[in-house]
Design a protein around this motif. Structure first.
Motif, mmCIF file in Angstrom:
data_model
loop_
_atom_site.group_PDB
_atom_site.id
_atom_site.type_symbol
_atom_site.label_atom_id
_atom_site.label_comp_id
_atom_site.label_asym_id
_atom_site.label_seq_id
_atom_site.Cartn_x
_atom_site.Cartn_y
_atom_site.Cartn_z
ATOM 1 N N ALA A 29 0.874 -1.180 0.000
ATOM 2 C CA ALA A 29 0.000 0.000 0.000
ATOM 3 C C ALA A 29 0.908 1.226 0.000
ATOM 4 C CB ALA A 29 -0.925 -0.012 1.212
ATOM 5 N N HIS A 31 0.573 4.528 -0.501
ATOM 6 C CA HIS A 31 -0.479 5.538 -0.619
ATOM 7 C C HIS A 31 0.018 6.914 -0.150
ATOM 8 C CE1 HIS A 31 -3.935 2.320 -0.307
ATOM 9 N NE2 HIS A 31 -2.959 1.958 -1.117
ATOM 10 N N PRO A 49 -5.147 6.242 -2.604
ATOM 11 C CA PRO A 49 -4.445 5.058 -3.121
ATOM 12 C C PRO A 49 -4.114 5.199 -4.614
ATOM 13 C CG PRO A 49 -6.812 4.617 -2.963
ATOM 14 C CD PRO A 49 -6.620 6.082 -2.658
ATOM 15 N N THR A 297 -7.029 1.104 2.338
ATOM 16 C CA THR A 297 -6.621 0.862 3.719
ATOM 17 C C THR A 297 -7.862 0.989 4.611
ATOM 18 O OG1 THR A 297 -6.306 3.208 4.053
ATOM 19 C CG2 THR A 297 -4.387 1.951 3.277
#
Ligand code: MUC
Ligand code: MG
Length: 367
Positions: A29, A31, A49, A297
């Motif tokens: 992830a 992000h 994201p 998330t």
């Protein structure tokens, strides 16, 4: 109240179980946390994201667009004057995920300033969302085991299967194994992320016609307008537009041209403001909507729950809300719990997605 600063903080958290699908794979992830600060000492937060294979945005592009393009133009504005903020963002084309995060951070700010949960400001329809779990590319037997585990551990009874593989038999077999193993009471629908042609999708629908599948999302590229329209005309189940409809204009184009007859709404790429426009268009036309997941998330998933639970149409179906379970860690201070297949809204001012400062410090990649 005035906006004083806009921050875009990159971070990276690895996945324990990477998600693979027709247009890409997520292993980390990577992000951006977007933060909008004000002279009242209130800060609005959202998670962005990057999905280069879906919208062309990267972690770097989101940071630059938010901090260098939007930031200087919206500093000084009142966060309640969000039409002014949107007018600024409108001057830059595309960059939907960057825009979505700024919009959600603004709503978070407004909720905090009014001491009111944003799900109440948006509509307050219900207090929880049923969860749909997304199954990525895997051998059929492993998919069944994963679905059974999510059923047992979390009470989830709706599954979206990622398809779009070749040979088609891989996905057709997975559909049959899932239906046989899970029984008739479990909802199963498909998302090909543009992996097939419309004719291939038609063949898959023919070979799975007796399985009670409920929807097929983004079977082929929506730009293949003629064959896609033929598919929509002949499909016994709704054809859902997802990555082809980040804005209300895109949704109206796909619905009016016959490229789709259901719409996936994602707050990560439409924010709450544009998602509201898309929702109004769909309810006005009598078109079904689903709440999708941008492989979010827990921070992003709380935003989806906040929007989805606020409206009747978006809470009618299970929302895709469980991708965060495959991450090794998360930033949300108070972790999300899935109880009896549902996630509840939070009765806290704002979106209810407070970030753990120590975790952000640990996972940020710019220091
Ligand atoms: C989905 O519904 O398509 C995969 C790529 C993306 O942008 O979102 C995910 C899930
Ligand atoms: Mg999709």
């Amino acid at each position: 109240m005035k906006i004083t600063a806009v921050e875009a903080i990159p971070y990276a958290i690895p996945y324990t179980h990477p998600l693979k699908f027709a247009s890409g794979e997520v292993t980390t992830a990577d992000h951006i946390v977007v933060r909008i600060h004000t002279d009242a000492g209130i800060t609005g937060t959202a998670d962005a994201p990057p999905r280069p294979y879906t919208y062309g945005e990267t972690q770097t592009s989101i940071k630059v667009i938010v901090e260098d393009i939007f930031g200087p133009e919206i500093v000084g504005l009142d966060p309640f004057d969000r039409e002014k903020v949107h007018a600024v963002m409108h001057r830059t084309i595309n960059n939907q995920v960057a825009k979505g995060a700024v919009d959600i951070a603004l709503w978070d700010l407004m909720g905090k300033a009014l001491d009111t949960p944003v799900h109440k400001l948006l509509g307050g329809y219900t207090d929880s969302m049923r969860v749909s779990h997304m199954l990525g590319f895997k051998p059929a037997q492993e998919l069944l085991e994963e679905a059974q585990r999510f059923g047992e551990d979390y009470g989830i009874t709706t599954f979206k299967l990622k398809v779009g593989r070749r040979p088609l038999s891989l996905d057709i077999e997975a559909c049959h194994v899932l239906r046989e193993g899970l029984g008739d009471d479990v909802e199963i629908y498909l998302d090909a992320n543009r992996g097939w042609t419309a004719n291939e999708a038609m063949e898959v629908l023919r070979q799975t016609a007796d399985l009670g599948l409920t929807m097929l999302e983004e079977p082929c590229d929506a730009k293949e307008a003629m064959s896609r329209r033929r598919l929509v005309d002949h499909s016994p189940i709704p054809i859902v537009a997802d990555e082809s409809v980040p804005t209300a204009g895109d949704a109206s184009r796909e619905l009016l041209s016959g490229g789709a007859n259901a719409i996936c709404i994602k707050t990560a790429r439409s924010g709450f403001t544009e998602a509201t426009e898309i929702l109004g268009l769909c309810t006005g036309l009598g078109v079904d909507v689903t709440m999708g997941n941008q492989i979010d998330t827990q921070v992003g998933s709380m935003a989806t729950v906040t929007f989805g639970a606020a409206h009747r149409a978006t809470s009618a179906r299970a929302g895709e809300l469980s991708n965060f379970l495959d991450m090794s860690d998360d930033l949300l201070a108070d972790p999300i719990k899935i109880v009896d297949g549902r996630i509840s809204v939070r009765d806290l001012p704002g979106v209810g997605a407070e970030i753990d400062a120590d975790k952000l410090e640990h996972y940020r990649t710019d220091k």
